[in-house]
Design a protein around this motif. Structure first.
Motif, short mmCIF file in Angstrom:
data_model
loop_
_atom_site.label_atom_id
_atom_site.label_comp_id
_atom_site.label_asym_id
_atom_site.label_seq_id
_atom_site.Cartn_x
_atom_site.Cartn_y
_atom_site.Cartn_z
N THR A 120 0.82 -1.20 0.00
CA THR A 120 0.00 0.00 0.00
C THR A 120 0.86 1.25 0.00
O THR A 120 0.38 2.34 -0.27
CB THR A 120 -0.94 0.01 1.21
N ALA A 121 2.14 1.08 0.34
CA ALA A 121 3.12 2.16 0.22
C ALA A 121 4.48 1.51 0.07
O ALA A 121 4.99 0.89 0.99
CB ALA A 121 3.09 3.07 1.45
N ALA A 122 5.05 1.62 -1.12
CA ALA A 122 6.36 0.99 -1.37
C ALA A 122 7.44 1.73 -0.58
O ALA A 122 7.29 2.89 -0.23
CB ALA A 122 6.67 1.02 -2.86
N HIS A 123 8.57 1.04 -0.34
CA HIS A 123 9.61 1.64 0.49
C HIS A 123 10.94 0.97 0.18
O HIS A 123 10.99 -0.19 -0.25
CB HIS A 123 9.27 1.43 1.97
N ALA A 124 12.03 1.69 0.35
CA ALA A 124 13.36 1.13 0.13
C ALA A 124 13.51 -0.16 0.94
O ALA A 124 13.21 -0.20 2.13
CB ALA A 124 14.42 2.14 0.53
N THR A 125 14.01 -1.20 0.30
CA THR A 125 13.96 -2.56 0.86
C THR A 125 15.33 -3.19 0.94
O THR A 125 16.10 -3.12 -0.02
CB THR A 125 13.02 -3.43 0.00
N THR A 126 15.61 -3.84 2.08
CA THR A 126 16.86 -4.57 2.25
C THR A 126 16.74 -5.98 1.70
O THR A 126 17.58 -6.44 0.92
CB THR A 126 17.24 -4.64 3.73
N SER A 127 15.68 -6.70 2.11
CA SER A 127 15.56 -8.10 1.71
C SER A 127 14.14 -8.61 1.89
O SER A 127 13.31 -7.99 2.57
CB SER A 127 16.51 -8.97 2.53
N TRP A 128 13.89 -9.78 1.30
CA TRP A 128 12.67 -10.55 1.48
C TRP A 128 13.11 -11.95 1.89
O TRP A 128 13.97 -12.55 1.23
CB TRP A 128 11.86 -10.63 0.19
N LYS A 129 12.56 -12.48 2.98
CA LYS A 129 12.97 -13.80 3.48
C LYS A 129 11.74 -14.63 3.83
O LYS A 129 10.72 -14.09 4.30
CB LYS A 129 13.89 -13.65 4.70
N TYR A 130 11.88 -15.95 3.65
CA TYR A 130 10.77 -16.87 3.87
C TYR A 130 11.25 -18.06 4.69
O TYR A 130 12.23 -18.72 4.32
CB TYR A 130 10.20 -17.34 2.53
N TYR A 131 10.56 -18.31 5.81
CA TYR A 131 10.89 -19.40 6.72
C TYR A 131 9.70 -20.35 6.78
O TYR A 131 8.55 -19.97 6.51
CB TYR A 131 11.17 -18.87 8.12
N ILE A 132 9.94 -21.61 7.19
CA ILE A 132 8.85 -22.58 7.30
C ILE A 132 9.03 -23.40 8.58
O ILE A 132 10.15 -23.57 9.06
CB ILE A 132 8.79 -23.50 6.06
N THR A 133 7.91 -23.87 9.12
CA THR A 133 7.95 -24.65 10.35
C THR A 133 8.68 -25.97 10.14
O THR A 133 8.71 -26.52 9.05
CB THR A 133 6.53 -24.91 10.88
N LYS A 134 9.24 -26.48 11.24
CA LYS A 134 9.99 -27.73 11.20
C LYS A 134 9.07 -28.93 11.04
O LYS A 134 7.89 -28.87 11.39
CB LYS A 134 10.77 -27.90 12.52
N ASP A 135 9.60 -30.02 10.58
CA ASP A 135 8.88 -31.29 10.66
C ASP A 135 8.67 -31.63 12.13
O ASP A 135 9.59 -31.49 12.95
CB ASP A 135 9.68 -32.41 9.99
N GLY A 136 7.46 -32.02 12.48
CA GLY A 136 7.18 -32.37 13.86
C GLY A 136 6.84 -31.19 14.75
O GLY A 136 6.71 -31.36 15.97
N TRP A 137 6.71 -29.99 14.21
CA TRP A 137 6.32 -28.83 15.03
C TRP A 137 4.93 -29.05 15.62
O TRP A 137 4.14 -29.86 15.11
CB TRP A 137 6.35 -27.56 14.19
N ASP A 138 4.63 -28.34 16.68
CA ASP A 138 3.35 -28.50 17.37
C ASP A 138 2.36 -27.45 16.88
O ASP A 138 2.47 -26.27 17.24
CB ASP A 138 3.53 -28.37 18.88
N PRO A 139 1.38 -27.82 16.05
CA PRO A 139 0.44 -26.83 15.52
C PRO A 139 -0.55 -26.30 16.54
O PRO A 139 -1.28 -25.35 16.26
CB PRO A 139 -0.28 -27.59 14.40
N ASN A 140 -0.58 -26.91 17.73
CA ASN A 140 -1.50 -26.47 18.78
C ASN A 140 -0.81 -25.63 19.85
O ASN A 140 -1.41 -25.36 20.89
CB ASN A 140 -2.17 -27.69 19.41
N ALA A 141 0.43 -25.24 19.62
CA ALA A 141 1.17 -24.38 20.55
C ALA A 141 1.41 -23.02 19.89
O ALA A 141 1.48 -22.93 18.66
CB ALA A 141 2.51 -25.03 20.92
N PRO A 142 1.55 -21.95 20.68
CA PRO A 142 1.82 -20.63 20.10
C PRO A 142 3.07 -20.67 19.22
O PRO A 142 4.05 -21.35 19.54
CB PRO A 142 2.03 -19.74 21.33
N LEU A 143 3.04 -19.95 18.11
CA LEU A 143 4.20 -19.91 17.21
C LEU A 143 5.40 -19.28 17.92
O LEU A 143 5.29 -18.22 18.52
CB LEU A 143 3.86 -19.10 15.96
N SER A 144 6.53 -19.95 17.83
CA SER A 144 7.76 -19.46 18.44
C SER A 144 8.91 -19.74 17.50
O SER A 144 8.77 -20.41 16.47
CB SER A 144 8.00 -20.16 19.79
N ARG A 145 10.09 -19.26 17.86
CA ARG A 145 11.26 -19.55 17.05
C ARG A 145 11.54 -21.05 16.99
O ARG A 145 12.04 -21.54 15.99
CB ARG A 145 12.46 -18.77 17.61
#
Length: 341
Positions: A120-145
């Protein structure tokens, strides 16, 4: 010649006023700098944009501003705290509610995938990064590192330039099964902030859960359709789709769809979901029609005709009765008309 100088009090007021104007200008600049960079992942749809579009429900204020998930940059070393990753530090706490069945999921496959941002408003950008949950992560627990692989599966260095208002990255998505969460991070170059979007995705069932069977309608009214089906072994809930759009979730094998239109056909399917968020294929389609509209029984409504209470007309294949005197008020829109079952 006499040189006129302002007195001490006047000079002090002038300096004070000038300082206040300077401070206001600085704050305005800082606020604008912070607020000017806004955006969200539009495809595959992020949790926030699916809230705005109505595919996710009970989302809170994010439905009005999916572009505003902003927090300090530098994730995972800094940025949103554990448990507040989806809401970008808690500004929209509803987004942090986490369970295997809480959020609608986008179908995902491993391999090349395009991620598209709407800015909605472009801006000078350093990077775009994409992460994904681990195999065996707990989908019923709050998202954490601890939920995520902390090495991005896709990282694009943008060099501090300004992106277009529609921006896409082509990424290679790793192979997964079942429900996972992708965290997309847009890191701004000349502020201390970044934008954080989570995307709920489904890579297909990791179990052998079968689709529901024998989908049928046990009853219909002018404005509702009652659905029932035979449940699937291992299912903990069911998603109900009307005309290919998710309309509700239930833990039983029945669902009452209300607020429908008289004498109208709808197509339904049901998907079984297990406790890990894995989904079955959709059930066989069922087409059901609401009741009402004994078509053509009464004269067609005319906008130039005066009708009194009790007068009956037909309009758009639905019959109506006037509650009181009316002229030019359209049936189905004006409250003066009631539907005749």
């Amino acid at each position: 010649m006499t040189l006129l100088l302002p007195n001490h009090v006047g000079l002090k007021k002038l300096v004070t006023a000038s300082c206040m104007l300077l401070i206001m200008a600085v704050f305005t600049l800082l606020f604008t700098e912070n607020a000017s960079a806004h955006g969200y992942v539009d495809s595959p749809g992020s949790r926030a944009i699916l809230c705005k579009n109505g595919q996710n429900t009970d989302c809170g204020g994010i439905v009005y501003e999916p572009q505003s998930l902003e927090a300090p940059k530098g994730w995972p070393a800094s940025g949103p705290a554990d448990g507040k990753i989806a809401s970008a530090s808690g500004a929209f706490p509803k987004l942090d509610e986490q369970s295997a069945t809480r959020w609608s999921k986008v179908n995902m496959t491993a391999g090349p995938k395009t991620f598209t941002w709407k800015l909605t408003a472009a801006h000078a950008t350093t990077s775009w990064k994409y992460y994904i949950t681990k195999d065996g992560w707990d989908p019923n627990a709050p998202l954490s590192r601890a939920s995520f692989n902390l090495t991005p599966f896709c990282s694009v260095n943008y060099g501090g330039v300004q992106p277009p208002f529609t921006y896409s990255d082509n990424c290679n998505v790793p192979a997964k099964t079942g429900y996972h969460v992708i965290l997309a991070v847009w890191e701004i170059a000349d502020t201390a902030n970044a934008f954080y979007n989570v995307i709920d995705v489904n890579f297909g069932a990791s179990s052998t859960i079968e689709p529901p069977t024998h989908l049928s309608s046990s009853s219909q009214t002018n404005t509702s359709i009652q659905l029932t089906w035979t449940g699937s072994t291992g299912a903990s809930s069911y998603e109900v789709y009307r005309n290919n759009t998710l309309i509700g979730t239930t833990t039983t094998t029945s669902y009452n769809n209300t607020a429908l239109t008289v004498n109208t056909s709808y197509m339904y399917t049901v998907v079984a979901v297990d406790s890990s968020g894995n989904k079955s294929a959709a059930s066989a389609q069922l087409i059901v029609k609401t009741t009402g509209g004994t078509t053509g029984s009464y004269p067609a409504w005319n906008s130039s005709t005066v009708y009194v209470g009790g007068k009956k007309v037909s309009y758009n294949d639905v019959n109506y009765e006037a509650k009181w005197w009316t002229l030019g008020e359209t049936p189905g829109i004006s409250g003066v008309w009631k539907v005749i079952p």
